[in-house]
Design a protein around this motif. Structure first.
Motif, PDB file in Angstrom:
ATOM      1  N   ALA A  74       8.892   3.639  -4.741  1.00 30.56           N
ATOM      2  CA  ALA A  74       7.903   2.559  -4.830  1.00 30.56           C
ATOM      3  C   ALA A  74       8.588   1.243  -5.165  1.00 30.56           C
ATOM      4  CB  ALA A  74       6.845   2.892  -5.875  1.00 30.56           C
ATOM      5  N   GLN A  75       9.550   1.276  -6.082  1.00 30.58           N
ATOM      6  CA  GLN A  75      10.292   0.068  -6.452  1.00 30.58           C
ATOM      7  C   GLN A  75      11.013  -0.519  -5.249  1.00 30.58           C
ATOM      8  OE1 GLN A  75      10.489  -1.770  -9.121  1.00 30.58           O
ATOM      9  NE2 GLN A  75      10.194  -0.551 -10.976  1.00 30.58           N
ATOM     10  N   GLN A  76      11.676   0.333  -4.471  1.00 32.32           N
ATOM     11  CA  GLN A  76      12.422  -0.136  -3.301  1.00 32.32           C
ATOM     12  C   GLN A  76      11.489  -0.746  -2.260  1.00 32.32           C
ATOM     13  OE1 GLN A  76      15.786  -0.002  -3.638  1.00 32.32           O
ATOM     14  NE2 GLN A  76      15.188   0.850  -5.629  1.00 32.32           N
ATOM     15  N   ILE A  77      10.373  -0.069  -2.015  1.00 33.99           N
ATOM     16  CA  ILE A  77       9.403  -0.561  -1.027  1.00 33.99           C
ATOM     17  C   ILE A  77       8.825  -1.901  -1.475  1.00 33.99           C
ATOM     18  CG2 ILE A  77       7.173  -0.105   0.080  1.00 33.99           C
ATOM     19  CD1 ILE A  77       7.831   2.914  -0.222  1.00 33.99           C
ATOM     20  N   LEU A  78       8.542  -2.009  -2.777  1.00 37.87           N
ATOM     21  CA  LEU A  78       7.952  -3.247  -3.297  1.00 37.87           C
ATOM     22  C   LEU A  78       8.906  -4.429  -3.190  1.00 37.87           C
ATOM     23  CD1 LEU A  78       5.770  -2.669  -6.477  1.00 37.87           C
ATOM     24  CD2 LEU A  78       5.145  -3.739  -4.318  1.00 37.87           C
ATOM     25  N   GLN A  79      10.176  -4.185  -3.399  1.00 33.66           N
ATOM     26  CA  GLN A  79      11.154  -5.266  -3.248  1.00 33.66           C
ATOM     27  C   GLN A  79      11.160  -5.782  -1.812  1.00 33.66           C
ATOM     28  OE1 GLN A  79      12.597  -6.840  -5.711  1.00 33.66           O
ATOM     29  NE2 GLN A  79      11.608  -5.405  -7.117  1.00 33.66           N
TER      30      GLN A  79
ATOM     31  N   LEU B  37       0.830  -1.205   0.000  1.00 36.57           N
ATOM     32  CA  LEU B  37       0.000   0.000   0.000  1.00 36.57           C
ATOM     33  C   LEU B  37       0.865   1.256   0.000  1.00 36.57           C
ATOM     34  CD1 LEU B  37      -2.829  -1.137   2.411  1.00 36.57           C
ATOM     35  CD2 LEU B  37      -3.172  -0.232   0.104  1.00 36.57           C
ATOM     36  N   GLN B  38       1.961   1.230   0.768  1.00 43.59           N
ATOM     37  CA  GLN B  38       2.892   2.350   0.749  1.00 43.59           C
ATOM     38  C   GLN B  38       3.415   2.587  -0.667  1.00 43.59           C
ATOM     39  OE1 GLN B  38       5.599   1.221   4.226  1.00 43.59           O
ATOM     40  NE2 GLN B  38       5.744   3.449   4.206  1.00 43.59           N
ATOM     41  N   ALA B  39       3.766   1.496  -1.333  1.00 44.92           N
ATOM     42  CA  ALA B  39       4.291   1.600  -2.697  1.00 44.92           C
ATOM     43  C   ALA B  39       3.245   2.184  -3.639  1.00 44.92           C
ATOM     44  CB  ALA B  39       4.744   0.227  -3.184  1.00 44.92           C
ATOM     45  N   ARG B  40       2.002   1.752  -3.512  1.00 44.23           N
ATOM     46  CA  ARG B  40       0.953   2.242  -4.407  1.00 44.23           C
ATOM     47  C   ARG B  40       0.707   3.732  -4.214  1.00 44.23           C
ATOM     48  NH1 ARG B  40      -4.267  -1.400  -4.115  1.00 44.23           N
ATOM     49  NH2 ARG B  40      -4.816  -0.020  -5.858  1.00 44.23           N
ATOM     50  N   LEU B  41       0.750   4.184  -2.966  1.00 47.22           N
ATOM     51  CA  LEU B  41       0.580   5.615  -2.721  1.00 47.22           C
ATOM     52  C   LEU B  41       1.777   6.399  -3.245  1.00 47.22           C
ATOM     53  CD1 LEU B  41      -1.095   5.553   0.792  1.00 47.22           C
ATOM     54  CD2 LEU B  41      -2.033   6.596  -1.270  1.00 47.22           C
ATOM     55  N   ALA B  42       2.976   5.820  -3.133  1.00 46.29           N
ATOM     56  CA  ALA B  42       4.172   6.480  -3.679  1.00 46.29           C
ATOM     57  C   ALA B  42       4.064   6.611  -5.194  1.00 46.29           C
ATOM     58  CB  ALA B  42       5.423   5.691  -3.296  1.00 46.29           C
ATOM     59  N   ILE B  43       3.548   5.564  -5.862  1.00 48.70           N
ATOM     60  CA  ILE B  43       3.369   5.609  -7.319  1.00 48.70           C
ATOM     61  C   ILE B  43       2.426   6.746  -7.696  1.00 48.70           C
ATOM     62  CG2 ILE B  43       2.429   4.362  -9.315  1.00 48.70           C
ATOM     63  CD1 ILE B  43       3.264   1.753  -7.790  1.00 48.70           C
ATOM     64  N   ARG B  44       1.341   6.870  -6.945  1.00 44.56           N
ATOM     65  CA  ARG B  44       0.355   7.905  -7.266  1.00 44.56           C
ATOM     66  C   ARG B  44       0.874   9.305  -6.967  1.00 44.56           C
ATOM     67  NH1 ARG B  44      -5.698   5.550  -6.827  1.00 44.56           N
ATOM     68  NH2 ARG B  44      -5.228   3.405  -7.412  1.00 44.56           N
ATOM     69  N   ASN B  45       1.905   9.372  -6.123  1.00 39.79           N
ATOM     70  CA  ASN B  45       2.550  10.658  -5.852  1.00 39.79           C
ATOM     71  C   ASN B  45       3.730  10.913  -6.774  1.00 39.79           C
ATOM     72  OD1 ASN B  45       0.854  11.503  -3.739  1.00 39.79           O
ATOM     73  ND2 ASN B  45       1.964  10.255  -2.252  1.00 39.79           N
ATOM     74  N   GLY B  46       3.899  10.037  -7.771  1.00 41.49           N
ATOM     75  CA  GLY B  46       4.951  10.224  -8.748  1.00 41.49           C
ATOM     76  C   GLY B  46       6.337   9.780  -8.311  1.00 41.49           C
ATOM     77  N   ASP B  47       6.403   9.021  -7.235  1.00 40.40           N
ATOM     78  CA  ASP B  47       7.704   8.581  -6.708  1.00 40.40           C
ATOM     79  C   ASP B  47       7.933   7.107  -7.047  1.00 40.40           C
ATOM     80  OD1 ASP B  47      10.062   8.267  -5.387  1.00 40.40           O
ATOM     81  OD2 ASP B  47       9.330   8.894  -3.415  1.00 40.40           O
ATOM     82  N   GLY B  48       8.146   6.835  -8.331  1.00 46.21           N
ATOM     83  CA  GLY B  48       8.315   5.462  -8.785  1.00 46.21           C
ATOM     84  C   GLY B  48       9.550   4.790  -8.223  1.00 46.21           C
ATOM     85  N   TYR B  49      10.628   5.558  -8.039  1.00 47.46           N
ATOM     86  CA  TYR B  49      11.877   4.966  -7.532  1.00 47.46           C
ATOM     87  C   TYR B  49      11.680   4.405  -6.119  1.00 47.46           C
ATOM     88  CZ  TYR B  49      16.638   4.443  -5.841  1.00 47.46           C
ATOM     89  OH  TYR B  49      17.791   3.921  -5.296  1.00 47.46           O
TER      90      TYR B  49
ATOM     91  N   PHE C 287       2.662  -3.821  -8.543  1.00 51.72           N
ATOM     92  CA  PHE C 287       3.507  -4.093  -9.711  1.00 51.72           C
ATOM     93  C   PHE C 287       2.773  -3.753 -11.012  1.00 51.72           C
ATOM     94  CE2 PHE C 287       6.250  -6.803  -6.956  1.00 51.72           C
ATOM     95  CZ  PHE C 287       7.475  -6.252  -7.335  1.00 51.72           C
ATOM     96  N   LEU C 288       1.451  -3.979 -11.054  1.00 55.82           N
ATOM     97  CA  LEU C 288       0.674  -3.584 -12.231  1.00 55.82           C
ATOM     98  C   LEU C 288       0.738  -2.073 -12.432  1.00 55.82           C
ATOM     99  CD1 LEU C 288      -2.639  -5.685 -12.087  1.00 55.82           C
ATOM    100  CD2 LEU C 288      -0.836  -5.849 -13.809  1.00 55.82           C
ATOM    101  N   GLU C 289       0.604  -1.324 -11.330  1.00 49.50           N
ATOM    102  CA  GLU C 289       0.619   0.131 -11.436  1.00 49.50           C
ATOM    103  C   GLU C 289       1.992   0.647 -11.858  1.00 49.50           C
ATOM    104  OE1 GLU C 289      -1.058   1.986  -7.965  1.00 49.50           O
ATOM    105  OE2 GLU C 289      -2.899   0.790  -8.070  1.00 49.50           O
ATOM    106  N   LEU C 290       3.027  -0.127 -11.571  1.00 54.27           N
ATOM    107  CA  LEU C 290       4.374   0.230 -12.010  1.00 54.27           C
ATOM    108  C   LEU C 290       4.667  -0.255 -13.434  1.00 54.27           C
ATOM    109  CD1 LEU C 290       6.752  -0.385  -8.956  1.00 54.27           C
ATOM    110  CD2 LEU C 290       6.424   1.764 -10.192  1.00 54.27           C
ATOM    111  N   HIS C 291       3.719  -0.984 -14.010  1.00 54.38           N
ATOM    112  CA  HIS C 291       3.884  -1.605 -15.335  1.00 54.38           C
ATOM    113  C   HIS C 291       5.013  -2.636 -15.340  1.00 54.38           C
ATOM    114  CE1 HIS C 291       1.809   2.053 -17.466  1.00 54.38           C
ATOM    115  NE2 HIS C 291       0.996   1.343 -16.699  1.00 54.38           N
TER     116      HIS C 291
END
Length: 321
Positions: A156-161, A142-154, A188-192
């Motif tokens: 989000a990747q670290q959190i998802l790992q 969930l943290q990663a998904r909110l980071a993605i929506r805030n434009g912080d893909g990098y 991961f879908l939201e990150l493509h």
């Protein structure tokens, strides 16, 4: 529950039925019955007991009892694609109940808020979940998904790992629902990151095959990947495209199997919105995998949303109509 985990489901049912005959208004017994029926694949019966657990909750019980009942009932309803029932359960008035740390309940609130694009509500619910289980894979997803929506893909990747690693470290006996792996897959879908997402969705559908939800999430993931590949083909994008597997025959067959499994596993419930949800993704999948004028016209008849309108325009373009 222990008997059921040992594979002695008949004894587990006999024990719980006997106990409930003596204590029909026992919240813990109805919760146990719901969990046993869920694991053995009878979702309608599981939901019935989960809702009875809510009805037998007494205001003088601990707040954790209420949140546990709410989280279980809503999760089972969501597993059955009962969208309105899930919303109704989660709108339960907590009243003067002492709010306790219960990360499953708050994760579900956050996930439902994200589904409705209500990021502020999602962040508030996630904050509550973080106080109890900051390293749980579902919370991290969930943290990663909110980071993605805030434009912080990098980030989000670290959190998802970390989320994926922590998921792998969880004892198997603690994984009684696919919500964790579905949450990670959604991020991961939201990150493509299509390959990882599809892999996780396949794992969820295989391990929790009694659920319509897991099969429909897999079908949806395959459709979104196919639609994105069509878009990349139109724009002549190569490096960030999903690749040829997105539109391959085996992906289409996997999509068809997932849609069929979702329909079959939902048959135990009374007909409702689950059929509409399955039909929605079946039509979008046919338009993405097998573009034709017929499939484009079918897509034009489903309820309009920004996403479905975009899919319709793509279908018309791909079908040359």
């Amino acid at each position: 529950i222990l008997l059921n985990r040992l594979g002695r489901s008949d004894e587990a049912f006999a024990a719980i039925d006997q106990a409930l005959s003596e204590e029909t208004d026992s919240n813990p017994l109805h919760l146990a019955a719901a969990q046993i029926h869920y694991v053995t694949g009878d979702l309608p019966k599981a939901l019935e007991h989960a809702q009875q657990a809510l009805q037998t909750y007494r205001g003088d019980d601990e707040g954790e009892t209420l949140l546990t009942s709410l989280a279980l009932a809503a999760d089972i309803a969501d597993a059955g694609l009962l969208r309105q029932t899930t919303k109704d359960i989660m709108s339960y008035d907590l009243g003067q109940t002492e709010i306790v740390d219960h990360f499953e309940y708050y994760c579900l609130r956050s996930e439902l808020a994200l589904k409705a694009d209500e990021e502020i509500d999602a962040a508030q619910a996630l904050t509550s979940a973080l106080t109890t289980a900051p390293d749980h894979p579902r919370v991290l997803a969930l943290q990663a998904r909110l980071a993605i929506r805030n434009g912080d893909g990098y980030n989000a990747q670290q959190i998802l790992q970390n989320s994926l690693k922590n998921w792998g470290d969880l004892p198997k006996r603690e994984i009684t629902s696919p919500v964790g792996i579905l949450g990670i897959a959604e991020a991961f879908l939201e990150l493509h990151n299509w390959s990882t997402a599809i892999y996780l969705l396949q794992e969820a559908a295989e391990k929790f095959s009694q659920e319509p939800r897991t099969h429909l999430r897999l079908a949806r993931g395959l459709v979104l990947r196919a639609e994105y590949q069509r878009l990349c083909d139109t724009l002549r994008v190569i490096h960030h495209a999903p690749g040829s597997s997105a539109l391959a025959e085996y992906s289409y067959q996997l999509f068809e199997q997932a849609i069929m499994a979702a329909a079959q596993s939902s048959e135990g419930f009374e007909k409702g919105t689950q059929q509409a949800q399955i039909s929605h993704w079946r039509i979008r999948g046919q338009a993405a995998f097998r573009p034709s004028g017929e499939h484009a016209r079918a897509l034009g008849e489903i309820p309009h949303t920004p996403e479905s309108r975009a899919a319709l325009l793509a279908a018309l373009r791909n079908s040359r109509e």
